[in-house]
Scaffold this motif. Sequence first.
Motif, PDB file in Angstrom:
ATOM      1  N   ARG A 140       0.834  -1.211   0.000  1.00 31.13           N
ATOM      2  CA  ARG A 140       0.000   0.000   0.000  1.00 31.13           C
ATOM      3  C   ARG A 140       0.863   1.253   0.000  1.00 31.13           C
ATOM      4  N   GLN A 143       2.064   1.920  -3.481  1.00 24.60           N
ATOM      5  CA  GLN A 143       1.017   2.529  -4.306  1.00 24.60           C
ATOM      6  C   GLN A 143       0.819   3.994  -3.944  1.00 24.60           C
ATOM      7  N   TYR A 282      -7.268   6.244   1.556  1.00 16.40           N
ATOM      8  CA  TYR A 282      -6.369   5.112   1.287  1.00 16.40           C
ATOM      9  C   TYR A 282      -5.038   5.275   2.014  1.00 16.40           C
ATOM     10  N   TYR A 296      -7.231  -2.777   5.231  1.00 22.99           N
ATOM     11  CA  TYR A 296      -6.056  -2.098   4.703  1.00 22.99           C
ATOM     12  C   TYR A 296      -4.797  -2.968   4.647  1.00 22.99           C
ATOM     13  N   GLU A 300      -5.896  -4.567   0.390  1.00 23.05           N
ATOM     14  CA  GLU A 300      -5.770  -3.174  -0.060  1.00 23.05           C
ATOM     15  C   GLU A 300      -6.365  -2.951  -1.448  1.00 23.05           C
TER      16      GLU A 300
END
Length: 397
Positions: A140, A143, A282, A296, A300
């Motif tokens: 995550r 990203q 996010y 999360y 994700e």
Amino acid sequence: YIVRRSHTLSKDMLSQQVMVMVPCYNEGDKELKKTIKSVVDTEFPGDNKVLLVVADGVITGRGESMSTPETLSKILGFQMNKDEDTAHEYKSIGSNEKNCAFVYHGTHHQNGKDLKYIVIVKCGTEDERSSPRAGNRGKRDSQLIIAGLFNRVSYGRKLCELDIAICRALHNLNIPADDLKYLMAIDADTRVHKDSMSHMIYTMEQDERILACCGETKVDNKAQSWVTMIQVYEYYSSHHLKKAFESAFGCVTCLPGCFTMYRLKTEDDRPLLACDYVFGNYARNDIESLHDKNLYHLGEDRMLTTLLLQHHSNMKLSFVPEAICWTIVPHTFKILLSQRRRWINSTLHNMFELLKVNTMCGICFISMKTIVVVDMIATAILPASMIYAGFFIYQVV
């Protein structure tokens, strides 16, 4: 039989700028070579696509002689020196809330084709450089590096050190961050078909209301063991039955991180993937409850899809069956059970979040919410179903 349609892209479609993002962790030479070669071989013009690889720490995989960043430098041909290269700071998720990364860029030549690339190597702060997992913050976080860049560029906010380094690399490759229109996300063990990118871009150019789309993911190692063989039909049915059905209503409930293309902005330059609502939620770093951890930390990709459905209710998430990729699936039953346990947990918790989306099509029991409830019940009873099936076979014998 599935007839693959051939889409001819116009000059305007071929001029769109695309970033192919590949987050990696401990992948070795074989997987990375396969993935990079498939991106090189795509039919989309090399001048208008850039490969961005994010290495989540300087990690050496099992059975490998070199770390993943060192393997990338060998394949792509850039020089890497952890002691002398400049580390760029950025705000990360996790307890430290700070991380550093090296940035390398250039052009990779293979089979007479050129591929522009940027490699981001998360190396950690100076205090943690000696740790074997220095810089590791999870997928995550990888990203969010790109989402955060586009968020700050779109709203004209101050860029961090890493943002400036990435923008400088993009400028040197003649692909400014402002000109990028699509972001294609694939995994480091994924091999994409040569015309997959063209099919996805054609679909999204035909309908400006499509925010994101995914293609069909097939099993690349299907002959490795009986465990990989039993997953072939499951992957097929989950795409051509479930995702195709959801796509008919414009709301695919899970866009897989291994093979998805996102639209970064609208024609009037309004940010979509990196808008404040999606990026802000996010990028949450206050993950304390068990529910949030399942959302999360374990799922994700599903959570990002849910956020897109919540905020961009007037846009569609689609499935493009002509776009194909192949990925590596678990080859032992123990690894498969571990993977499915994570998937079941994240699916259940994300289904609860999807029930809060009031803009899904339909009314009362004739709606996508009903499908979500049925899917949630089916997911919940899946482990028990395996036990009942085994007991049934035992009784028959």
